[in-house]
Design an enzyme around this catalytic site. Structure first.
Site, mmCIF file in Angstrom:
data_model
loop_
_atom_site.group_PDB
_atom_site.id
_atom_site.type_symbol
_atom_site.label_atom_id
_atom_site.label_comp_id
_atom_site.label_asym_id
_atom_site.label_seq_id
_atom_site.Cartn_x
_atom_site.Cartn_y
_atom_site.Cartn_z
ATOM 1 C CB VAL A 46 -0.961 0.004 1.218
ATOM 2 C CG1 VAL A 46 -1.757 1.299 1.291
ATOM 3 C CG2 VAL A 46 -1.901 -1.193 1.151
ATOM 4 C CB CYS A 47 4.085 2.021 1.696
ATOM 5 S SG CYS A 47 3.708 1.354 3.337
ATOM 6 N N PRO A 48 3.682 2.349 -1.453
ATOM 7 C CG PRO A 48 4.247 0.694 -3.007
ATOM 8 C CD PRO A 48 3.976 0.913 -1.550
ATOM 9 C CG LEU A 51 5.271 6.753 0.108
ATOM 10 C CD1 LEU A 51 6.551 5.943 0.235
ATOM 11 C CD2 LEU A 51 5.270 7.911 1.076
#
Length: 187
Positions: A46-48, A51
């Site tokens: 999920v993080c990318p 970001l």
């Protein structure tokens, strides 16, 4: 306990920004609006997406005098490695703060001690270094840069116009409210 109004603690961390390592301290944050955008870890799922969403909106944040600081408990070397291999992360122009000791994650109360990772926390910090808005959500739900941007704009507006408040879905140019007894329960 609420973190609203809490002054951020002193810190000195490494970051990866503009293809180089740079030290970032509390003094670098003071004097302008800032968003601290905590996420669990580099090289995740999920993080990318979050970001990248922030990277796509970064110029808008800069135009309103707000710096973005993404933060994970990875090192600055891991941030660089992720940047070097990911087309998504290559888009990032804002500082990626390294917090391997969890100093920032603990100060913002988002450290998951048993995992050594940070929760997904978004914090708006005013130029005096105080938290004026934040949200912390489960690691399996991504955040929206447009809504975070709207909240920064609303926070800036009420800081400048202390006698007015911003209703739900407020955006610059929309009507605000002046709290008074006449408005209680009528809206």
């Amino acid at each position: 306990m609420s973190l609203i109004g809490k002054e951020i603690g002193e810190f000195k961390v490494q970051s990866f920004v503009n293809n180089e390592f740079k030290e970032v301290t509390k003094e670098d944050v003071l004097g302008k609006w800032a968003v601290f955008f905590f996420y669990p870890a580099d090289f995740t799922f999920v993080c990318p997406t979050e970001l990248e969403d922030l990277a796509d909106k970064y110029e808008d944040f800069k135009k309103i005098g707000c710096e973005i600081y993404s933060v994970s408990c990875d090192t600055h070397f891991v941030h660089k490695a992720w940047h070097d291999v990911s087309k998504t992360i290559k888009k990032i122009q804002y500082p990626m703060l390294a917090d391997p000791t969890g100093t920032l994650a603990r100060d913002f109360d988002v450290m998951i001690e048993e995992n050594g990772l940070a929760e997904r926390g978004s914090f708006i910090v005013n130029p005096e270094g105080r938290i004026v808005a934040y949200e912390v959500i489960a690691g399996n739900v991504g955040r929206n840069a447009d809504e975070l941007f709207r909240r920064v704009q609303a926070s800036q507006f009420v800081a400048e116009h202390g006698d007015e408040v911003c209703p739900a879905k407020w955006k610059p140019g929309a009507e605000t409210l002046k709290p008074s007894l006449n408005l209680v329960g009528l809206l």
